[in-house]
Scaffold this motif. Sequence first.
Motif, short mmCIF file in Angstrom:
data_model
loop_
_atom_site.label_atom_id
_atom_site.label_comp_id
_atom_site.label_asym_id
_atom_site.label_seq_id
_atom_site.Cartn_x
_atom_site.Cartn_y
_atom_site.Cartn_z
N ASN A 50 0.82 -1.21 0.00
CA ASN A 50 0.00 0.00 0.00
C ASN A 50 0.86 1.26 0.00
OD1 ASN A 50 -2.52 1.18 -0.10
ND2 ASN A 50 -2.91 1.03 2.09
N THR A 51 2.05 1.18 0.57
CA THR A 51 2.93 2.35 0.67
C THR A 51 4.34 1.98 0.23
OG1 THR A 51 3.68 1.94 2.94
CG2 THR A 51 1.60 3.15 2.67
N VAL A 52 5.12 3.01 -0.08
CA VAL A 52 6.52 2.81 -0.44
C VAL A 52 7.29 2.23 0.74
CG1 VAL A 52 8.65 3.98 -1.15
CG2 VAL A 52 6.46 4.67 -2.15
N GLU A 53 6.96 2.70 1.93
CA GLU A 53 7.66 2.22 3.13
C GLU A 53 7.40 0.73 3.36
OE1 GLU A 53 7.38 6.38 2.92
OE2 GLU A 53 5.68 4.96 2.99
N GLN A 54 6.15 0.29 3.15
CA GLN A 54 5.85 -1.14 3.27
C GLN A 54 6.66 -1.94 2.27
OE1 GLN A 54 1.59 -1.10 2.61
NE2 GLN A 54 1.18 -1.66 4.74
N ALA A 55 6.76 -1.45 1.05
CA ALA A 55 7.49 -2.17 0.00
C ALA A 55 8.97 -2.29 0.37
CB ALA A 55 7.33 -1.45 -1.33
N ARG A 56 9.57 -1.20 0.80
CA ARG A 56 10.99 -1.24 1.17
C ARG A 56 11.23 -2.18 2.35
NH1 ARG A 56 13.87 2.49 -1.62
NH2 ARG A 56 12.81 4.42 -2.31
N GLU A 57 10.35 -2.14 3.34
CA GLU A 57 10.52 -2.99 4.52
C GLU A 57 10.37 -4.46 4.15
OE1 GLU A 57 11.03 -4.17 8.56
OE2 GLU A 57 11.67 -2.48 7.33
N ALA A 58 9.44 -4.76 3.26
CA ALA A 58 9.25 -6.15 2.82
C ALA A 58 10.47 -6.65 2.07
CB ALA A 58 8.01 -6.25 1.93
N ALA A 59 11.08 -5.79 1.27
CA ALA A 59 12.29 -6.17 0.54
C ALA A 59 13.46 -6.39 1.50
CB ALA A 59 12.64 -5.10 -0.48
N TYR A 110 -6.62 -2.95 -1.58
CA TYR A 110 -6.81 -2.88 -0.13
C TYR A 110 -8.18 -2.32 0.24
CZ TYR A 110 -1.91 -3.98 0.92
OH TYR A 110 -0.70 -4.62 1.05
N ALA A 111 -8.81 -1.57 -0.67
CA ALA A 111 -10.11 -0.97 -0.37
C ALA A 111 -11.25 -1.99 -0.39
CB ALA A 111 -10.40 0.15 -1.37
N CYS A 112 -11.03 -3.12 -1.05
CA CYS A 112 -12.06 -4.16 -1.12
C CYS A 112 -12.07 -4.98 0.17
CB CYS A 112 -11.78 -5.09 -2.31
SG CYS A 112 -11.71 -4.24 -3.90
N PRO A 113 -13.17 -5.65 0.48
CA PRO A 113 -13.23 -6.46 1.70
C PRO A 113 -12.06 -7.44 1.79
CG PRO A 113 -15.40 -6.30 0.73
CD PRO A 113 -14.46 -5.68 -0.26
N ALA A 114 -11.52 -7.58 2.98
CA ALA A 114 -10.26 -8.31 3.16
C ALA A 114 -10.33 -9.77 2.72
CB ALA A 114 -9.83 -8.22 4.62
N GLN A 115 -11.46 -10.42 2.90
CA GLN A 115 -11.56 -11.84 2.56
C GLN A 115 -12.22 -12.08 1.20
OE1 GLN A 115 -10.00 -14.00 4.56
NE2 GLN A 115 -9.47 -12.19 5.79
N SER A 116 -12.45 -11.03 0.43
CA SER A 116 -13.15 -11.19 -0.83
C SER A 116 -12.22 -11.67 -1.94
CB SER A 116 -13.79 -9.86 -1.25
OG SER A 116 -12.79 -8.88 -1.49
N LEU A 117 -12.83 -12.15 -3.03
CA LEU A 117 -12.07 -12.51 -4.22
C LEU A 117 -11.83 -11.24 -5.02
CD1 LEU A 117 -10.81 -14.45 -6.23
CD2 LEU A 117 -13.09 -14.96 -7.11
N ARG A 118 -10.56 -10.88 -5.16
CA ARG A 118 -10.17 -9.66 -5.87
C ARG A 118 -9.32 -10.04 -7.08
NH1 ARG A 118 -7.86 -7.44 -0.34
NH2 ARG A 118 -8.19 -9.65 0.13
N LEU A 119 -9.69 -9.50 -8.24
CA LEU A 119 -9.02 -9.81 -9.50
C LEU A 119 -8.48 -8.53 -10.12
CD1 LEU A 119 -11.84 -12.07 -11.00
CD2 LEU A 119 -9.88 -12.82 -9.63
N ALA A 120 -7.42 -8.66 -10.91
CA ALA A 120 -6.85 -7.52 -11.63
C ALA A 120 -7.37 -7.52 -13.05
CB ALA A 120 -5.32 -7.60 -11.63
N GLY A 121 -8.09 -6.44 -13.42
CA GLY A 121 -8.69 -6.36 -14.74
C GLY A 121 -8.17 -5.17 -15.54
N CYS A 122 -8.19 -5.31 -16.86
CA CYS A 122 -7.75 -4.24 -17.76
C CYS A 122 -8.27 -4.57 -19.15
CB CYS A 122 -6.22 -4.11 -17.75
SG CYS A 122 -5.34 -5.64 -18.14
N PHE A 123 -8.02 -3.70 -20.12
CA PHE A 123 -8.37 -4.03 -21.50
C PHE A 123 -7.66 -5.32 -21.94
CE2 PHE A 123 -9.29 0.63 -22.71
CZ PHE A 123 -10.66 0.42 -22.73
N TYR A 124 -6.39 -5.44 -21.54
CA TYR A 124 -5.51 -6.48 -22.08
C TYR A 124 -5.99 -7.89 -21.73
CZ TYR A 124 -0.97 -8.21 -23.74
OH TYR A 124 0.03 -8.85 -24.45
N ASN A 125 -6.67 -8.06 -20.59
CA ASN A 125 -7.15 -9.39 -20.21
C ASN A 125 -8.67 -9.42 -20.05
OD1 ASN A 125 -7.64 -8.13 -17.75
ND2 ASN A 125 -6.62 -9.69 -16.51
#
Length: 256
Positions: A50-59, A110-125
Amino acid sequence: MNLTIHMSPADIQATDPAVEDIYIVVDLIRATTAITAIFDQGAQRILAANTVEQAREAARLLPGRLLCGERNVQPLPGFDYGNSPVQFSRANLSQRELILTTTNGTRAFYACPAQSLRLAGCFYNARAVTAYALDCARRQHSNIAIVCAAENNYFALDDTICAGYLAQEIQRQEPDITCHESVTAASGLYQLYPPSKLAAYCHSAAQVIAHGLSEDIDFCLRQNGSFSVARVTGTEPRTGLLILEPVDSKFIPANS
């Protein structure tokens, strides 16, 4: 079965979203298109921060992963990649794990319900992601919501137009679905601003082009070039990041 479009993550947070519903997150330019391109190249999983700081810490906690992302189109210092679908489409990402943080797209998951099925959509797929979403909704007896990542929680033309196209694909495959008036609005905008016209009217496209990445716009506006569908499969305990993994192609209906 009902179909709704949320024009921004703020819209979904203002409602009482159902955890059993299917959520298709759209950040056309560029996060969800980049995510699709990443899995086209054989990546094992993406950890969405969700944030740059989270990403750096995870790395730091778990080295060896590719660190990727941007803020306001700009690549981030010390990161391996930005958020360019073209760049990802040319990379060998076989079995790699990537940490990704973007200005708008990763936040929308992250804005969607935590236990829901979330998919990544775009024109390409588009056909693949809508076919999979419908298959899951039928089996779960649930509804479908398309969530536009928007631009800093404000309306974004590109995401809404893509949502309109996805909605049309869903209606093509499930003619009896009940559509909220948000679907009518987004579908109408798609008719007014199809991909061939979109870049000329879209602030997100103008920003990306101004940074010398016009190839990314061409890539993001391609329709149905990929069968890759990314889904959120959980949260990584040690880092707290959302885990996105590709759906096995055998689970994507043939009509996509």
